[in-house]
Design an enzyme around this catalytic site. Structure first.
Site, short mmCIF file in Angstrom:
data_model
loop_
_atom_site.label_atom_id
_atom_site.label_comp_id
_atom_site.label_asym_id
_atom_site.label_seq_id
_atom_site.Cartn_x
_atom_site.Cartn_y
_atom_site.Cartn_z
N PHE A 113 0.76 -1.18 -0.12
CA PHE A 113 -0.02 0.05 0.13
C PHE A 113 0.74 1.42 -0.04
CE2 PHE A 113 -3.90 -1.64 2.25
CZ PHE A 113 -4.11 -2.70 1.21
N ASN A 174 0.07 -8.17 1.63
CA ASN A 174 1.36 -7.53 1.73
C ASN A 174 1.26 -6.51 3.15
OD1 ASN A 174 2.72 -8.82 -0.43
ND2 ASN A 174 1.46 -7.45 -1.63
N THR A 175 0.20 -6.38 3.75
CA THR A 175 0.12 -5.63 5.02
C THR A 175 -0.16 -6.63 5.97
OG1 THR A 175 -0.70 -3.51 3.93
CG2 THR A 175 -1.14 -3.86 6.21
N LYS A 206 -13.46 -6.43 -2.24
CA LYS A 206 -12.43 -7.12 -3.00
C LYS A 206 -11.95 -8.10 -2.06
CE LYS A 206 -8.58 -6.68 -6.13
NZ LYS A 206 -7.81 -5.66 -6.89
#
Length: 325
Positions: A113, A174-175, A206
C-alpha cells in the site's frame, strides 16, 4: 515495433518500468490527445445504478495515486480503479518489491500500500475535467494503524464525493494482518462502518482467492448483510503453482496467468454461494478476450485486468471490450 518497446520496458527494473508507464499515461492524458478517444464503445452495462461504457475495468494497483486517470481511460477501459489509498501517506515495503515473471506471464508484488495518502489523490481527481467512464477509488488501512476500521470509514467518507464507486480492499497479502479482516465478525464491523460512511456511493468489496469455501461463504454473506453492491473476486494469491521464472520464490502476491484457474474457480464458487444476491466482478489472470468471455459465462457482470497489460500491451482493454460487446 511492439517487441522493441517490450524489450525496452523489460530492460528496466519492474518498479522503474511501472513508474515510467504512469508518467507516460499522465502526460498523454494531460495533453488532451492520449492514445485513444476514451472507453471502447460497446454495449453499456448497468451495475449498482451505474452505467459502465463496457465490461472491462482496470484493477487497482496500477495507478495507486490517481495520476494517470485520463490516459488510462484512453486505453479503452470502461472503468478505472485507483489506489489502494490510505488515510496517511506511507512508503510501503522495502525495495525490491515488484517482480516480473516473464516466463510465466506473471507478476509478484509486495508493495505494501505505498501511496501519497488519500487527500493528495483526491485533489488530483477533483481537477479532472472529464471522466468518460466509471471511476473507482480503492481504500485501505495504514500499516501502523491502531484502528483499521476507523481508517476504512475515513477513507470511504473522503472518497464518496469523488468516486463513482468505492472498493474496500481487505485482501492484500502485503500488509500484516489485513486479510484477517475478511473473517466475521471483523468483516461485519468494517462493512457496517463503511456502509454508514458512504452516503449514496456504491460500495464494492474485494476478496482474496486464497479463502477456503467456508471463508468465502462468510465474506459473501457479510457483503449481502451489509448492503455491499458488488463483490470483486479476486486479488493476488499467496499460493504458488509451478513457476518457471527465477523470481517464483519471491514473497508477495502472485498475479497474472498462473492465477487464472484459481480465480475462475473462486468466481464459480462465489456465484454458487451468493445465489445471485450480489453482483460479481472477476479479476485475476484475465489475459485476453477468450478468458474474459469465460468469466462472463461463469457469472461475472464485469471483468478487471492489470498484470496482463505487461505482456499483452496497451491494446488489451479495447480487444476485450470489443469481444464482449
Amino acid at each position: 515495433m511492439g517487441n522493441i518497446l517490450l524489450d525496452l520496458v523489460y530492460a528496466l527494473d519492474a518498479e522503474q518500468a511501472h513508474r515510467a508507464a504512469i508518467r507516460a499515461l499522465a502526460l498523454w492524458g494531460s495533453a488532451g490527445t492520449p492514445l485513444g478517444s476514451g472507453p471502447e464503445s460497446a454495449t453499456p452495462v448497468t451495475l449498482a445504478g451505474l452505467t459502465f461504457p463496457n465490461r472491462v475495468g482496470l484493477a487497482a494497483g496500477l495507478d495507486k495515486d490517481a495520476e494517470a486517470i485520463a490516459g488510462l481511460f484512453a486505453l479503452g477501459f470502461g472503468a478505472v480503479e485507483v489506489g489502494t489509498l490510505t488515510p496517511r501517506p506511507q512508503p510501503g515495503n522495502p525495495r525490491p518489491r515488484l517482480f516480473r515473471l516473464v516466463e510465466d506471464e506473471a507478476v509478484i508484488n509486495r508493495m505494501g500500500f505505498n501511496n501519497g495518502g488519500i487527500d493528495a489523490a483526491l485533489a488530483r481527481i477533483a481537477r479532472l475535467k472529464k471522466r468518460p467512464g466509471m471511476l473507482g477509488i480503492n481504500v485501505g488501512a495504514n500499516k501502523d494503524s491502531t484502528d483499521r476500521v476507523a481508517d476504512y470509514a475515513l477513507g470511504v467518507t473522503k472518497a464518496a464525493p469523488h468516486a463513482d464507486y468505492i472498493t474496500i480492499n481487505v485482501s492484500s497479502p502485503n500488509t500484516p494482518g489485513l486479510r484477517d479482516l475478511q473473517s466475521r465478525p471483523a468483516l461485519d464491523e468494517l462493512l457496517a462502518a463503511a456502509d454508514a460512511a458512504r452516503g449514496k456511493t456504491p460500495l464494492f468489496l474485494k476478496v482474496a482467492p486464497d479463502l477456503d469455501r467456508a471463508g468465502l461463504e462468510g465474506a459473501v454473506r457479510a457483503a449481502i448483510d451489509n448492503h455491499v453492491d458488488a463483490l470483486i473476486v479476486s486479488n493476488t494469491t499467496i499460493s504458488r503453482p509451478p513457476l518457471a521464472s527465477p523470481h517464483g520464490g519471491e514473497a508477495g502476491g502472485l498475479s497474472g496467468k498462473p492465477l487464472q484457474a484459481l480465480a475462475r474457480a473462486k468466481l464459480v464458487e462465489a456465484r454458487e454461494l451468493s445465489g445471485g444476491e450480489v453482483p460479481l466482478i472477476s479479476a485475476g489472470g484475465i489475459d485476453g478476450p477468450d478468458e474474459a468471455k469465460r468469466r462472463i459465462d461463469a457469472g461475472a457482470v464485469l471483468v478487471q485486468v492489470y498484470s496482463a497489460l505487461v505482456y499483452r500491451g496497451p491494446g488489451l482493454a479495447r480487444a476485450i471490450a470489443r469481444a464482449l460487446a
